[in-house]
Design a protein around this motif. Structure first.
Motif, short mmCIF file in Angstrom:
data_model
loop_
_atom_site.label_atom_id
_atom_site.label_comp_id
_atom_site.label_asym_id
_atom_site.label_seq_id
_atom_site.Cartn_x
_atom_site.Cartn_y
_atom_site.Cartn_z
N PRO A 67 -27.14 68.56 49.41
CA PRO A 67 -28.36 69.15 49.57
C PRO A 67 -28.74 69.57 48.04
O PRO A 67 -29.98 69.61 47.75
N GLY A 68 -27.93 69.72 47.22
CA GLY A 68 -28.35 69.74 45.85
C GLY A 68 -28.96 68.56 44.93
O GLY A 68 -29.77 68.84 44.34
N ARG A 71 -32.49 68.70 46.30
CA ARG A 71 -32.99 69.58 45.47
C ARG A 71 -33.44 69.06 43.98
O ARG A 71 -34.65 69.48 43.81
N ASP A 72 -32.54 68.41 43.56
CA ASP A 72 -32.93 67.78 42.16
C ASP A 72 -34.21 66.78 42.28
O ASP A 72 -34.90 66.85 41.38
N ASP A 74 -36.85 67.13 43.57
CA ASP A 74 -38.03 67.73 43.86
C ASP A 74 -38.55 68.02 42.37
O ASP A 74 -39.94 68.31 42.10
#
Length: 279
Positions: A67-68, A71-72, A74
């Motif tokens: 998930p991280g 998000r990166d 983005d």
């Protein structure tokens, strides 16, 4: 957040006398880019930050939960998504980029956004460290299969060709000096030098266009700047010279635009060494 923290730590270090460039480093940049020593000093010092940022992003790729990593993504944008999408739809393509910016984040972004379900081949000039292996293996979490080939292993060359012809996406760095394979003379930053041009023969043999791009760090965001695609006609001197000229001009423009983000300043003279036996 990690980039803001790194920037704060770096600025504090500069304030207390750390990260001081040597006169040799400053003179090299000032001479090549035709700039005053004061400006070259700032470029060299900022290049220390971008080297640290590059190392940090490799570590993040290895350790961030999925998930991280998503998000990166983005925080990554492209200057020309249409060209990347066109290249991703081809049966074979070579993604070529220089040692600029936090390009590991760009590779992960391209893998997740455009190459899911495809095999990705990463061509390297040296053995990956355990930390790099861990980072590269994380690409599996993004839905791609990764294989690593080394440019100095001739016994793997045929398998590399077969994989690309089967539809694998080949990713390689193209700002390498002559000791990394067959080299071609080209003007690099206003001086005649030599670039390793194995990518030209690979493109011709695999009938795969070269998608030329680079990564630029814009603070907490990264921009993938697309130069365009190169079609290589044949494995001959004419094609190699043409491809080398295009890549050398692209590299020169990239370094002039973002000099602190090029990671090979300490290897600059290798591009201008006398031609070796493989040239």
């Amino acid at each position: 957040m990690r980039r803001r923290l790194l920037r704060g730590w770096f600025v504090a270090g500069c304030t207390f006398g750390r990260f001081k460039p040597s006169l040799r480093e400053v003179t090299r940049v000032a001479t090549v880019l035709h700039m005053p020593l004061r400006a070259a000093y700032r470029v060299v010092r900022l290049s220390y930050f971008h080297d640290l940022l590059f190392a940090m992003e490799w570590c993040a790729l290895a350790s961030r939960p999925l998930p991280g990593l998503l998000r990166d993504a983005d925080y990554v944008v492209s200057s020309d998504p249409e060209t990347i999408e066109l290249a991703a739809g081809l049966p074979a393509v070579i993604v070529a980029l220089p040692h600029m910016g936090p390009y590991s984040a760009s590779i992960a972004w391209l893998a997740e956004r455009y190459f899911r379900g495809r095999e990705i081949i990463l061509v390297r000039s040296k053995q990956a460290t355990p930390e790099e292996h861990q980072s590269l293996e994380r690409l599996d979490a993004l839905g791609v299969t990764l294989r690593i080939f080394f440019i100095d292993r001739q016994d793997e060359f045929i398998e590399l060709l077969r994989a690309v012809r089967r539809g694998a996406v080949l990713i390689t760095l193209v700002d390498l000096p002559q000791q990394y394979g067959r080299s071609v003379e080209a003007d690099i930053l206003w001086r005649p030098g030599r670039l390793a041009m194995g990518v030209s023969d690979l493109a011709a043999l695999c009938r795969a266009p070269i998608l030329l791009l680079r990564t630029r760090c814009d603070g907490v965001r990264d921009t993938i700047l697309v130069e365009g695609m190169i079609d290589v006609a044949a494995c001959d001197a004419v094609s190699r010279n043409h491809t080398a000229g295009l890549i050398a001009r692209f590299l020169s423009r990239a370094v002039i635009a973002s000099p602190a983000q090029w990671h090979l300043w300490d290897r600059l003279e290798e591009f201008y060494a006398p031609a070796d036996a493989r040239a």
